[in-house]
Design an enzyme around this catalytic site. Structure first.
Site, short mmCIF file in Angstrom:
data_model
loop_
_atom_site.label_atom_id
_atom_site.label_comp_id
_atom_site.label_asym_id
_atom_site.label_seq_id
_atom_site.Cartn_x
_atom_site.Cartn_y
_atom_site.Cartn_z
N SER A 13 0.82 -1.22 0.00
CA SER A 13 0.00 0.00 0.00
C SER A 13 0.86 1.27 0.00
CB SER A 13 -0.95 -0.01 1.21
OG SER A 13 -0.20 -0.15 2.40
N THR A 43 7.28 4.93 0.73
CA THR A 43 6.66 6.14 0.19
C THR A 43 6.48 7.20 1.28
OG1 THR A 43 5.47 4.81 -1.43
CG2 THR A 43 4.61 7.03 -1.01
N GLY A 48 12.49 14.29 -1.03
CA GLY A 48 12.76 15.22 -2.14
C GLY A 48 11.55 15.51 -2.99
N GLU A 114 18.01 18.23 -7.69
CA GLU A 114 18.74 17.16 -7.01
C GLU A 114 19.87 16.66 -7.89
OE1 GLU A 114 15.99 14.19 -5.61
OE2 GLU A 114 14.90 15.63 -4.42
N ASP A 209 10.30 -8.69 0.83
CA ASP A 209 9.35 -9.82 0.72
C ASP A 209 8.95 -10.08 -0.74
OD1 ASP A 209 9.41 -9.79 3.49
OD2 ASP A 209 7.51 -8.72 3.69
N HIS A 230 22.48 6.04 -0.50
CA HIS A 230 22.29 7.50 -0.45
C HIS A 230 23.48 8.10 0.30
CE1 HIS A 230 20.51 11.44 0.08
NE2 HIS A 230 19.47 11.07 -0.65
N ARG A 276 24.89 9.84 -7.21
CA ARG A 276 24.92 9.31 -5.84
C ARG A 276 26.01 8.28 -5.58
NH1 ARG A 276 18.55 8.63 -4.31
NH2 ARG A 276 18.22 10.86 -4.39
N HIS A 337 19.74 2.63 0.33
CA HIS A 337 18.57 3.48 0.15
C HIS A 337 17.51 2.87 -0.76
CE1 HIS A 337 16.37 7.23 -0.13
NE2 HIS A 337 16.60 7.35 -1.42
N ARG A 372 19.76 4.87 -10.15
CA ARG A 372 18.54 5.66 -10.34
C ARG A 372 18.79 7.15 -10.20
NH1 ARG A 372 14.59 7.62 -6.51
NH2 ARG A 372 15.95 6.78 -4.88
N SER A 377 11.77 7.62 -8.64
CA SER A 377 11.19 6.37 -8.13
C SER A 377 9.68 6.50 -7.86
CB SER A 377 11.90 5.97 -6.84
OG SER A 377 11.21 4.95 -6.22
P1 FAD Z 1 6.51 1.18 -0.61
O1 FAD Z 1 6.10 2.59 -0.56
O2 FAD Z 1 7.67 0.77 0.20
O3 FAD Z 1 5.26 0.29 -0.20
C1 FAD Z 1 5.40 -1.11 -0.04
C2 FAD Z 1 4.19 -1.64 0.67
O4 FAD Z 1 4.20 -3.07 0.66
C3 FAD Z 1 4.09 -1.23 2.12
O5 FAD Z 1 2.75 -0.90 2.37
C4 FAD Z 1 4.45 -2.50 2.88
O6 FAD Z 1 3.90 -2.59 4.16
C5 FAD Z 1 3.88 -3.54 1.95
N1 FAD Z 1 4.46 -4.89 2.10
C6 FAD Z 1 5.76 -5.25 2.01
N2 FAD Z 1 5.88 -6.59 2.17
C7 FAD Z 1 4.64 -7.07 2.37
C8 FAD Z 1 4.11 -8.37 2.63
N3 FAD Z 1 4.89 -9.46 2.73
N4 FAD Z 1 2.77 -8.50 2.78
C9 FAD Z 1 1.95 -7.42 2.71
N5 FAD Z 1 2.41 -6.17 2.49
C10 FAD Z 1 3.73 -6.00 2.32
N6 FAD Z 1 11.89 8.41 -4.25
C11 FAD Z 1 11.60 9.49 -5.00
O7 FAD Z 1 11.24 9.35 -6.17
N7 FAD Z 1 11.68 10.73 -4.46
C12 FAD Z 1 12.07 10.96 -3.18
O8 FAD Z 1 12.12 12.08 -2.73
C13 FAD Z 1 12.41 9.84 -2.38
N8 FAD Z 1 12.84 9.99 -1.11
C14 FAD Z 1 13.03 8.89 -0.33
C15 FAD Z 1 13.40 9.05 1.01
C16 FAD Z 1 13.50 7.94 1.84
C17 FAD Z 1 13.87 8.12 3.29
C18 FAD Z 1 13.29 6.64 1.30
C19 FAD Z 1 13.38 5.43 2.17
C20 FAD Z 1 12.99 6.48 -0.04
C21 FAD Z 1 12.87 7.59 -0.86
N9 FAD Z 1 12.55 7.45 -2.22
C22 FAD Z 1 12.28 8.55 -2.96
C23 FAD Z 1 12.29 6.13 -2.78
C24 FAD Z 1 10.77 5.90 -2.81
O9 FAD Z 1 10.20 6.43 -1.63
C25 FAD Z 1 10.40 4.45 -2.91
O10 FAD Z 1 11.16 3.81 -3.89
C26 FAD Z 1 8.92 4.31 -3.25
O11 FAD Z 1 8.16 5.00 -2.30
C27 FAD Z 1 8.50 2.87 -3.33
O12 FAD Z 1 7.09 2.81 -3.45
P2 FAD Z 1 6.39 1.39 -3.50
O13 FAD Z 1 4.95 1.66 -3.59
O14 FAD Z 1 7.02 0.57 -4.53
O15 FAD Z 1 6.79 0.71 -2.11
C1 SIN Z 2 16.21 12.61 -1.37
O1 SIN Z 2 15.34 13.41 -1.05
O2 SIN Z 2 17.42 12.84 -1.33
C2 SIN Z 2 15.77 11.28 -1.87
C3 SIN Z 2 15.36 11.39 -3.25
C4 SIN Z 2 15.31 10.04 -3.90
O3 SIN Z 2 15.69 9.05 -3.32
O4 SIN Z 2 14.87 10.01 -5.06
#
Ligand code: FAD
Ligand code: SIN
Length: 528
Positions: A13, A43, A48, A114, A209, A230, A276, A337, A372, A377
């Protein structure tokens, strides 16, 4: 085993899973399974923002080129083209879903810059963009009648029969029993695997997972060796990890040593805003030659109020650590990261398994290549969720109800706390940090595979003997993901993007993707 039926099952989610679920809810019954509270995700912590061309002097072609440059020769060009073409529309769609992006006084998007971006291009909500996006999507998902949300439900494994994915087996929290959720289509959007490393920016849920489930189910995986580190995570030993966004360097803050001397100019013309992987390796190198535990980011030359306006959360956390950004530099170190590799998908987010789709950080679309570009992302999650939803709309009405003779293949353990599991998880994180970290070589990788192999055997034996629970399965998934990263790192005998080997410091003339699945234990690199 208890069963449930749905049209579309979404595992995860975060931005990818929820955007897909919301889009599909227009024509299907959707069930979202998520292992914790619905908002807990990578997420939620994104700082950023989202890369998209809104500046009048910027072009989609430049966003395309910057993405390819960051990807170091390994990006899939048609996929990148799709990403950059769709970026603007996706941001506007989020606005319609009530995401509040910062605007200038003239009503234009306020754009941050960035690393690796040739323009100001990052749409944001102060320095908490992820929280703003996630909260908006959660609110809509919760109020959409066609979406059922199963929180605190842990997906154990995908259900694949005759090469077709028919849903997933899920651990129910209250009764601690397995639930089979049958679905015509399944979307894997379980995010990344930062918890593989002792030092990382990710929340506790990021245990890989999805990578492990897909691999066990027989899906093809791609480029798992490319883990992005990062460069600037707050150095505060023993405290909760906190990212210092790259946008702070985009704002002008430079990397320095304790005595105020700069060093990035000796390594890259873009200095503190170099890619990076280069900044992370440089920081590590500088820490080693100066024998210091961190380097520093200097916001002192800038107006404090202006910095606080752009980065309120970062400034607050610094203040909580006793740092006054107008007087003190911010101590920083690199940390794991983002996973650039993942489940191989095509332009419609299809995996190699029928009716199994994947998007967000778990997928490997080919957009990021070997590294990346910042803020691509969240964008990738949106674009490929949208692509997949269009495909689902076309397919769904022709798909029959799911028949499955699945047996209760999991024996569920009674307890949830396990000292051995906790001990092994901590050991695994340190092994990966030491042996398959920012800088790699064959001997360390071999040692790592050996140690992980033993740990996997021990964990499987524990599960076989006394059943599965969330913590045991997360450990097994961390081990599987670590093995995938390390074995792929072993066979990529070159240095490219965020994969750096001291024994193979050069780049091969031809870029190849690493493709593996559970039948190909040779882990051969295959030219895509
Ligand atoms: P997620 O947002 O991680 O969601 C995964 C979901 O799956 C979660 O709800 C989790 O609970 C669920 N899940 C996992 N395993 C299971 C399981 N076995 N069963 C049920 N549910 C499960 N990217 C950018 O583009 N810009 C940014 O500024 C940026 N800043 C970032 C800053 C930080 C601190 C971090 C950690 C990342 C950042 N990123 C950024 C990267 C970006 O946030 C992520 O790559 C992106 O949010 C991933 O989205 P997603 O929906 O794929 O996964
Ligand atoms: C950050 O804000 O530096 C993270 C941005 C990203 O991971 O894309």
């Amino acid at each position: 085993m208890k069963t449930a039926d749905t049209d579309i099952l979404v595992l995860g989610s975060g931005i990818a899973g929820l955007f897909y679920a919301i889009k599909c809810s227009a024509f299907a019954k959707v069930t979202v399974v998520t292992k914790g509270h619905i908002g807990e995700s990578n997420t939620m912590y994104a700082q950023g923002g989202i890369a998209a061309v809104f500046d009048a002097t910027d072009t989609v072609a430049e966003h395309f080129n910057d993405t390819l440059t960051a990807g170091d020769g390994l990006c899939d060009r048609p996929t990148v083209q799709l990403l950059v073409n769709e970026a603007k529309q996706c941001v506007l769609e989020l606005e319609k879903l009530h995401v509040d992006f910062n605007k200038t006084q003239t009503g234009q998007f306020d754009l941050h810059r960035e690393g690796g971006h040739s323009h100001h291009r990052v749409v944001h909500h102060t320095d908490a963009t992820g929280r703003e996006v996630e909260n908006a999507l959660v609110k809509i998902a919760r109020s959409t009648p066609n979406i059922s949300i199963l929180e605190n439900h842990f997906a154990l494994d995908l259900l694949v029969e005759d090469g077709i994915c028919k849903g997933a087996i899920v651990l129910e929290p209250v009764h601690n029993r397995a639930l089979l959720v049958k679905a015509k289509l399944t979307m894997l959007a379980t995010g990344g695997s930062g918890q593989v490393y002792a030092h990382n920016t990710n929340p506790a849920i990021a245990t890989g997972d999805g990578f492990a489930m897909a691999f066990r189910a027989g899906a093809q995986m791609m480029n798992m060796e490319f883990v992005q580190f990062h460069p600037t995570v707050l150095y505060a030993p023993g405290k909760e990890t906190f990212l210092i966004s790259e946008a702070v360097r985009g704002f002008g803050a430079e990397l320095k040593h304790k005595d105020g001397t700069t060093f990035m100019e000796h390594y890259h013309p873009l200095k503190s805003l170099a890619p990076r992987d280069i900044v992370s390796r440089t920081i590590l190198h500088e820490m080693a030659i100066t024998n210091q535990p961190c380097v520093y980011l200097d916001l002192r030359p800038f107006d404090k109020q202006e910095a606080e306006k752009h980065f309120p959360n970062i400034c607050k956390r610094c203040a909580d650590e006793g740092l006054d950004i107008s007087k003190d530099m911010i101590p920083v170190v690199p940390a794991a990261h983002y996973m650039c590799g993942g489940v191989k998908t095509d332009l419609k987010a299809r995996t190699s398994i029928s009716h199994l789709y994947c998007c967000g950080e778990t997928s490997c679309t080919g957009v990021h290549g070997a590294n990346r570009l910042a803020s691509n992302s969240l964008l990738e999650g949106l674009v490929f969720a949208k692509q997949a939803s269009e495909e689902a709309h076309l397919l769904l009405s022709n798909l029959p109800d799911v028949e499955s003779g699945a047996l209760n293949i999991f024996s569920i353990a009674a307890t949830d706390s396990d000292v051995t599991v906790w001990k092994n998880k901590t050991a695994l994180q340190q092994i990966m940090w030491d042996d398959t970290g920012i800088i790699r070589n064959e001997i360390q990788l071999e040692i790592c595979i050996d140690k992980l192999g033993h740990m996997k055997e021990e964990t499987e034996r524990l599960i076989n003997k006394s059943g599965v629970n969330k913590e045991r399965m997360e450990l097994l998934n961390l081990i599987e993901t670590s093995l995938l990263i390390t074995r792929c790192a072993m066979i990529r005998t070159e240095s490219r993007g965020c994969h750096f080997r001291t024994d193979y410091p050069e780049k091969e003339p031809v870029a190849t993707d690493t493709l593996i699945d559970k039948w190909n234990y040779e882990y051969k690199a295959i030219t895509a």
